[in-house]
Design an enzyme around this catalytic site. Structure first.
Site, short mmCIF file in Angstrom:
data_model
loop_
_atom_site.label_atom_id
_atom_site.label_comp_id
_atom_site.label_asym_id
_atom_site.label_seq_id
_atom_site.Cartn_x
_atom_site.Cartn_y
_atom_site.Cartn_z
N CYS A 158 8.27 -1.31 -0.06
CA CYS A 158 8.21 -1.26 -1.52
C CYS A 158 9.21 -2.24 -2.11
O CYS A 158 8.93 -2.90 -3.13
CB CYS A 158 8.52 0.14 -2.02
SG CYS A 158 7.53 1.44 -1.27
N SER B 156 4.79 -2.93 -17.89
CA SER B 156 3.76 -1.90 -17.82
C SER B 156 2.55 -2.40 -17.03
O SER B 156 1.98 -1.66 -16.22
CB SER B 156 3.33 -1.49 -19.24
OG SER B 156 2.20 -0.63 -19.20
N CYS C 245 12.75 2.10 -0.01
CA CYS C 245 11.66 1.87 0.93
C CYS C 245 11.56 0.37 1.16
O CYS C 245 11.42 -0.40 0.20
CB CYS C 245 10.36 2.42 0.34
SG CYS C 245 8.84 1.73 1.05
N TRP D 102 11.59 3.59 -11.92
CA TRP D 102 10.80 3.29 -13.12
C TRP D 102 11.45 3.85 -14.37
O TRP D 102 11.38 3.22 -15.44
CB TRP D 102 9.38 3.83 -12.95
CG TRP D 102 8.58 3.05 -11.95
CD1 TRP D 102 8.15 3.47 -10.72
CD2 TRP D 102 8.13 1.69 -12.08
NE1 TRP D 102 7.45 2.48 -10.09
CE2 TRP D 102 7.42 1.37 -10.89
CE3 TRP D 102 8.25 0.73 -13.08
CZ2 TRP D 102 6.84 0.12 -10.69
CZ3 TRP D 102 7.68 -0.53 -12.87
CH2 TRP D 102 6.98 -0.82 -11.69
N ARG E 204 0.84 -1.19 0.00
CA ARG E 204 0.00 0.00 0.00
C ARG E 204 0.88 1.24 0.00
O ARG E 204 2.11 1.15 -0.10
CB ARG E 204 -0.92 0.01 1.23
CG ARG E 204 -0.21 0.01 2.58
CD ARG E 204 -1.24 0.02 3.72
NE ARG E 204 -0.61 0.05 5.01
CZ ARG E 204 -1.30 0.11 6.16
NH1 ARG E 204 -2.62 0.14 6.14
NH2 ARG E 204 -0.68 0.15 7.32
#
Length: 467
Positions: free
Chosen positions: A371, A235, A368, A207, A194
């Site tokens: 993440c 993607s 993170c 990215w 999240r």
């Protein structure tokens, strides 16, 4: 004749009454705003009118259509996967959380406590997970089932493939999966994917590196099919991650209020049809890998030392692999045999495999913890799907008996669940998001603007009444 003092007395109560109504209205809207927000972010399914579907027909480069996948996902896949990932076997993931970025210094620390990962205490990890695993068969001792050209992909898998969980590196990913000294177990149910506050240049740089250096967007007609597949997979994964961030977003940090941020999901995914299409493509690609490995996954051992839970896991897995509705509606989600054809097939495969390993390595640059955890898990899951569909090692040996790590299967099923959730979100929420974006009153910024306008009105009214 009305006396002047009587007129003055009537005017003052009138101003106080206006101020009181304005204040009451402000309080009401402040209290009701979250409920108004929930109305626009309602989990209730919107009316599925016949002409309201935005995505219809076959999913590009796949063998199933949008309508079928939405129906099968809603009725079969989503509820099964939701139960499956909560079982003890699929709950625990082994991961390297502390790795140096091989490309640049790690300077992207996030600011929220939700960015950190809660590692499992030793007594929580299933005992069977702690036992040493087989190192796997060496490629030199493996014999191909059939002599076939290297460019041809065999759709079949050894029906007696499972020989126990092994430790062997995935040729599609960068991590050394056999180095247990640097790996730790994480309970995925306690560390949901999240919003974490990891934003800005450091997050964008990940990215940007993935797309510009390893997976550039293909110009129309200029890229081969295989490179298009790699781009669409990344993607689609990117779209899914963006949806999960927006679906569980920190709306009010002071009050720890979480909810759906429809503005973000619209800006990052829904207003770009290609990103939604790529999400469905990635979902079908991973689903094909799971169904192709059905015999292997059926025979696999889901032992965690909890007999009742382990039986439940086996039952859910069989329901997923051999569901009659899924098999009837979409027997071949993606046809991998059409790839890697021609003389350049093996060379092209090595090139794309190297690019995907670079993408895997970039996961160590995420600043993170949480993440990084979900990035590593989902990239490993996607690498496992590639391994199943194109079952070769780095030297292009074909048709080798499939061998999967326990960690690979855990990552694969959790990735399929994440994609399933994202597809479900798009199917159910897109009409609501579009209506919400048309009437910006439902967005947090617009609600805040409305409340501020009312507050300014009340302040002005109060000021006039007191003057």
């Amino acid at each position: 004749m009305v006396k002047p003092e009587m007129t003055e007395k009537k005017k003052k109560p009138s101003r106080r009454w206006v101020w009181f109504v304005g204040a009451a209205l402000t309080v009401f809207l402040a209290i009701a705003a979250p409920k108004i927000s929930l109305f626009f972010r309602s989990d209730q399914k919107p009316c599925q009118c016949a002409d309201s579907r935005k995505y219809t027909g076959l999913v590009e480069d796949c063998c199933c259509d949008y309508e079928t996948m939405d129906s099968v996902n809603e009725e079969v896949l989503h509820p099964l996967l939701q139960d499956l990932v909560k079982t003890p076997f699929f709950r625990y993931f082994k991961v390297k959380l502390w790795c140096d970025c091989p490309f640049w210094p790690d300077d992207g620390m996030c600011r929220l406590r939700d960015c950190s990962v809660c590692e499992c205490p030793e007594n929580e990890i299933p005992e069977t997970f702690k036992k040493p695993l087989n190192r796997g068969l060496s490629f030199e001792n493996m014999v191909c089932k059939e002599e076939k050209p290297e460019s041809i992909v065999d759709r079949s898998l050894d029906t007696k493939a499972f020989r126990g969980w092994i430790e062997i590196d995935n040729p599609w990913t960068n991590d050394d999966e056999t180095d247990n000294s640097e790996m730790t177990y994480v309970n995925l149910q306690l560390n949901p994917e999240r919003f974490t506050g990891y934003t800005g240049a450091p997050a964008h740089r990940i990215w940007d590196a993935i797309y510009t250096e390893n997976c550039p967007k293909y110009p129309s007609g200029e890229f081969c099919q295989e490179k298009k597949v790699l781009y669409k997979l990344i993607s689609g994964l990117h779209s899914s991650i963006s949806i999960h961030i927006a679906a569980e977003y920190l709306l009010d940090e002071a009050n720890n209020l979480w909810g759906q941020n429809l503005e973000i999901v619209n800006d990052r995914v829904l207003k770009y049809p290609d990103r939604v299409k790529n999400l469905y493509f990635t979902f079908l690609f991973v689903l094909r890998a799971v169904t192709k490995a059905a015999d292997y996954l059926e025979q696999a051992e889901y032992d965690t030392g909890n007999p009742s839970e382990d039986l439940k896991t086996e039952s859910l897995m069989k329901q997923l692999l051999y569901n009659p509705k899924l098999r009837a509606a979409c027997p071949l989600p993606f046809d991998e045999a059409k790839l890697w054809q021609g003389e350049s097939g093996p060379e092209l495969k090595q090139q794309i495999q190297k690019q995907f390993r670079n993408i895997s390595a970039l996961m160590d640059c995420i600043g993170c913890e949480k993440c990084r955890l979900w990035g590593k898990l989902q990239v490993l899951g996607l690498g496992t799907a590639l391994k199943i569909l194109f079952s070769v090692d780095g030297e292009n040996h074909v048709n080798l008996p499939l061998q999967l790590q326990r960690n690979e299967v855990i990552a694969l099923v959790n990735l399929l669940n994440r994609l399933s959730e994202s597809v479900e979100f798009v199917h159910e929420m897109e009409p609501t998001v579009e209506k919400t974006m048309e009437g910006q009153i439902s967005t947090p910024a617009a609600r805040s603007s409305l409340l501020q306008t009312i507050r300014d009105f009340v302040v002005r009214t109060k000021s006039r009444s007191s003057s």
